[in-house]
Scaffold this motif. Structure first.
Motif, PDB file in Angstrom:
ATOM      1  N   ASP A 181       0.888  -1.125  -0.012  1.00 28.23           N
ATOM      2  CA  ASP A 181      -0.112  -0.014   0.013  1.00 28.23           C
ATOM      3  C   ASP A 181       0.772   1.228  -0.017  1.00 28.23           C
ATOM      4  O   ASP A 181       0.683   2.160  -0.602  1.00 28.23           O
ATOM      5  N   ASN A 227      -9.354  -1.318  -3.805  1.00 28.16           N
ATOM      6  CA  ASN A 227      -8.167  -0.673  -4.483  1.00 28.16           C
ATOM      7  C   ASN A 227      -6.889  -0.597  -3.473  1.00 28.16           C
ATOM      8  O   ASN A 227      -7.113  -0.356  -2.097  1.00 28.16           O
ATOM      9  N   LYS A 230      -4.378   3.514  -1.269  1.00 26.03           N
ATOM     10  CA  LYS A 230      -5.413   4.507  -1.056  1.00 26.03           C
ATOM     11  C   LYS A 230      -4.976   5.510   0.105  1.00 26.03           C
ATOM     12  O   LYS A 230      -4.174   4.917   1.126  1.00 26.03           O
ATOM     13  N   GLU A 234      -8.460  12.888   1.264  1.00 25.73           N
ATOM     14  CA  GLU A 234      -8.840  12.770  -0.181  1.00 25.73           C
ATOM     15  C   GLU A 234      -7.922  14.171  -0.715  1.00 25.73           C
ATOM     16  O   GLU A 234      -8.381  14.661  -1.677  1.00 25.73           O
ATOM     17  N   LYS A 245      -7.705   7.735  -5.927  1.00 27.03           N
ATOM     18  CA  LYS A 245      -8.427   6.954  -4.982  1.00 27.03           C
ATOM     19  C   LYS A 245      -7.864   5.459  -5.009  1.00 27.03           C
ATOM     20  O   LYS A 245      -8.563   4.230  -4.724  1.00 27.03           O
ATOM     21  N   GLY A 246      -6.689   5.364  -5.118  1.00 31.55           N
ATOM     22  CA  GLY A 246      -6.159   4.016  -5.147  1.00 31.55           C
ATOM     23  C   GLY A 246      -5.867   3.420  -6.355  1.00 31.55           C
ATOM     24  O   GLY A 246      -6.509   3.800  -7.649  1.00 31.55           O
TER      25      GLY A 246
END
Length: 304
Positions: A181, A227, A230, A234, A245-246
């Protein structure tokens, strides 16, 4: 009384002999002659269960056929020190790639070669070609040219080498998910391709704190909520200035030669939609391959 010489016999003895003669066996001349000419038939005793000829043939075939190979003993967790002499692979990552492939970890032969999916029985490079992700079948030594030639990259959920995934711990796989991630948040690829069901199951377990069920799993594109990379807020933007948004997730089959649960044609059918999507994205981006002068340039690569 009889005389000593046995010349005279008493009347009582004579009567006894006369009666006894009635019970004496008399030979029939005809029967004797017939029996002498006719051979006696002797019935031989046969076995209760006759051994069929097929059994002998079957035993001969078994004896001449090779012995079945011993089943491979299942692996179990191996301490990292066991493969400390091998080096992890270099991540092939650049910002804003169309996709990044995610493998489990380098195998022993792959780590020794220093290039992704280097084991001869692995079908990764073949499936990239048959699915349209590459226009020819690349050699493992060309792995670091993926960004320049095809706008694609490669990484693993666990960095350290091992013989197979069974030698890794669940804790390593969980920590690897967090690392993935972080990488995808940094480099922001459009999509990530998970190369194997087991990898996606580990990511799912880390995210949702439970094992994946049959109803939860599917090959192909996953939901937007799944996804990867992320941001916590935002405020993160992608290369086009849009809110990040990933990276979209596509789950495909393992390419290991040991993964024989699906036929080659079935694997290709699962890979092809992803190949078609990547091709469309290259066209949409007007992506032009960069020339790779020689293999030495590909060896330099881009480290994460």
């Amino acid at each position: 009384m009889d005389s000593v010489q046995g010349v005279s016999t008493s009347p009582a003895a004579a009567v006894f002999k006369t009666r006894l003669s009635k019970f004496k066996y008399a030979k029939n001349p005809e029967n004797t002659e017939r029996n002498a000419k006719t051979p006696v038939k002797i019935q031989q005793r046969t076995a209760k269960h006759t051994r069929p000829i097929e059994a002998d043939v079957a035993e001969t075939a078994i004896a001449s056929s090779p012995r079945p190979k011993k089943r491979r003993a299942p692996s179990k967790y191996a301490d990292p020190s066991k493969y400390a002499h091998l080096s992890p692979l270099v991540d092939i990552l650049e910002p804003n790639l169309i996709c990044v492939f995610v493998g489990t970890n380098p195998g022993v032969q792959t780590a020794a070669a220093g290039h992704a999916y280097a084991h001869p029985s692995n079908h990764f490079w073949k499936l990239l070609y048959t699915s349209g992700l590459t226009d020819r079948r690349l050699r493992p030594e060309e792995d670091r040219s993926l960004p320049d030639l095809y706008c694609m990259g490669n990484t693993n959920i666990v960095e350290r080498p091992s013989k197979d995934a069974a030698e890794l711990s669940k804790e390593e796989m969980a920590a690897g998910t967090a690392n993935l991630d972080a990488k995808f948040l940094k480099y922001k690829p459009e999509a990530v391709c998970i190369v194997g069901k087991g990898i996606w199951e580990s990511i799912w377990r880390y995210r949702y704190g439970k094992n994946m069920t049959k109803a939860d799993f599917k090959y192909g594109w996953q939901d937007e909520k799944d996804n990867m990379g992320k941001a916590d807020d935002e405020g993160e933007l992608d290369a086009t200035g849009e809110i990040w948004k990933g990276a979209k997730v596509f789950v495909t089959t393992s390419t290991s030669g040991l993964a024989a649960n699906l036929k080659p044609a079935e694997k290709e059918a699962i890979w092809k939609p992803f190949g078609a999507w990547v091709q469309k994205r290259r066209v949409a981006r007007s992506f032009m391959p960069k020339a790779v002068a020689n293999e030495g340039d590909a060896e330099q690569g881009v480290a994460a």
